[in-house]
Enzyme design. Structure first.
Site, PDB file in Angstrom:
ATOM      1  CG  ASP A  52      -1.864   1.170   1.267  1.00 45.80           C
ATOM      2  OD1 ASP A  52      -1.742   2.067   0.418  1.00 45.80           O
ATOM      3  OD2 ASP A  52      -2.730   1.196   2.165  1.00 45.80           O
TER       4      ASP A  52
ATOM      5  CG  ASN B 171       1.773   4.413 -13.634  1.00 42.62           C
ATOM      6  OD1 ASN B 171       1.306   5.177 -14.480  1.00 42.62           O
ATOM      7  ND2 ASN B 171       1.126   3.333 -13.202  1.00 42.62           N
TER       8      ASN B 171
ATOM      9  CE1 TYR C 130      -4.810  11.918 -10.400  1.00 38.78           C
ATOM     10  CE2 TYR C 130      -5.575  13.564 -11.977  1.00 38.78           C
ATOM     11  CZ  TYR C 130      -4.901  12.389 -11.704  1.00 38.78           C
ATOM     12  OH  TYR C 130      -4.327  11.668 -12.719  1.00 38.78           O
TER      13      TYR C 130
ATOM     14  CE  LYS D 223      -1.390  12.234 -10.832  1.00 42.57           C
ATOM     15  NZ  LYS D 223      -0.425  11.113 -10.867  1.00 42.57           N
TER      16      LYS D 223
END
Length: 242
Positions: free
Chosen positions: A52, A78, A142, A146
């Site tokens: 995890d 990734n 998110y 990023k």
């Protein structure tokens, strides 16, 4: 006995990570996969570890185990998760989860493999950012994570360039992965709006992103570092800085 050199790809059990791993395997490379679930596919040169990556201790333990067994000379960070949410609905838990997977895991795994990345003299790191870093509705956590990954990529490139290590990011646009199709089924109005925004008038594929990753991962590509490559079908035109 010397350890085998390998490329590590997180989240290679499915989606973009799987496509990257399979292209690397086709080149004859040893590939290590760390994912929260083991893949339902196999290859003699694929070595999978279950962890995890949102948990710091588990990430460090997995990195240490891989480092004992392989000389990791290339690293693809990734693994990711979206956790959609608006200004009204995004939670602190969502933000912590996405940051842990996107930023914390990238930092910890980079640290775990710095000795072998440096020792080979041509280490390669590829971080999976997103077109969402430029802004995307319902992606507060998110997009922030990023965008942070882009900053981390540039800083790592500056710090590690003298060691022969290049560090670059790929920022995919709309890619037809399993997760994308779950949220955007074929024929849905939302899916059609996404298609209409793509200059090349088709969805991207995991293989489109994988080909970009192989460019950055090539041992011969040592003069491109600190860059963000948008693999987006033209959806960032007019938005992304030149």
């Amino acid at each position: 006995m010397s350890k085998q050199q390998a490329t590590l790809v997180t989240g290679a059990s499915a989606g973009i990570g799987r496509a990257i791993a399979q292209m690397l395997l086709a080149q004859g490379r040893q590939v290590v996969n760390i994912d929260y679930k083991l893949p339902d596919w196999s290859h003699p040169q694929l070595h999978s570890f279950q962890a995890d990556l949102t948990q710091a201790a588990a990430t460090q333990a997995a990195g240490a185990q891989v480092a004992r067994e392989f000389d990791v000379t290339a690293l693809v960070n990734n693994a990711g998760a979206t956790r959609p949410g608006t200004a009204d609905t995004q939670t602190a838990e969502d933000l912590a989860y996405v940051n842990a997977l996107t930023l914390q895991a990238t930092m910890l795994l980079t640290q775990a493999f710095l000795p072998s990345l440096r020792a080979c003299g041509q280490g390669r790191i590829v971080n999976m950012a997103s077109r969402a870093a430029l802004g995307k509705t319902e992606r507060i956590a998110y997009s922030a994570a990023k965008a942070g990954l882009v900053g981390m990529t540039r800083t790592l490139a500056m710090e590690l360039g003298a060691d022969g290590i290049t560090v670059n990011a790929i920022a995919p646009g709309p890619i037809a992965t399993e997760l994308f199709r779950q949220s955007n089924p074929d024929g849905a109005p939302r899916t059609q709006r996404i298609l209409d925004s793509i200059v090349v008038k088709r969805m991207g594929t995991p293989e489109d992103v994988a080909r970009a990753a192989l460019f950055f991962l090539s041992p011969d590509n040592g003069f491109v570092t600190g860059q963000v490559l948008y693999v987006c079908g033209g959806t960032t035109l007019g938005l992304a800085p030149v």
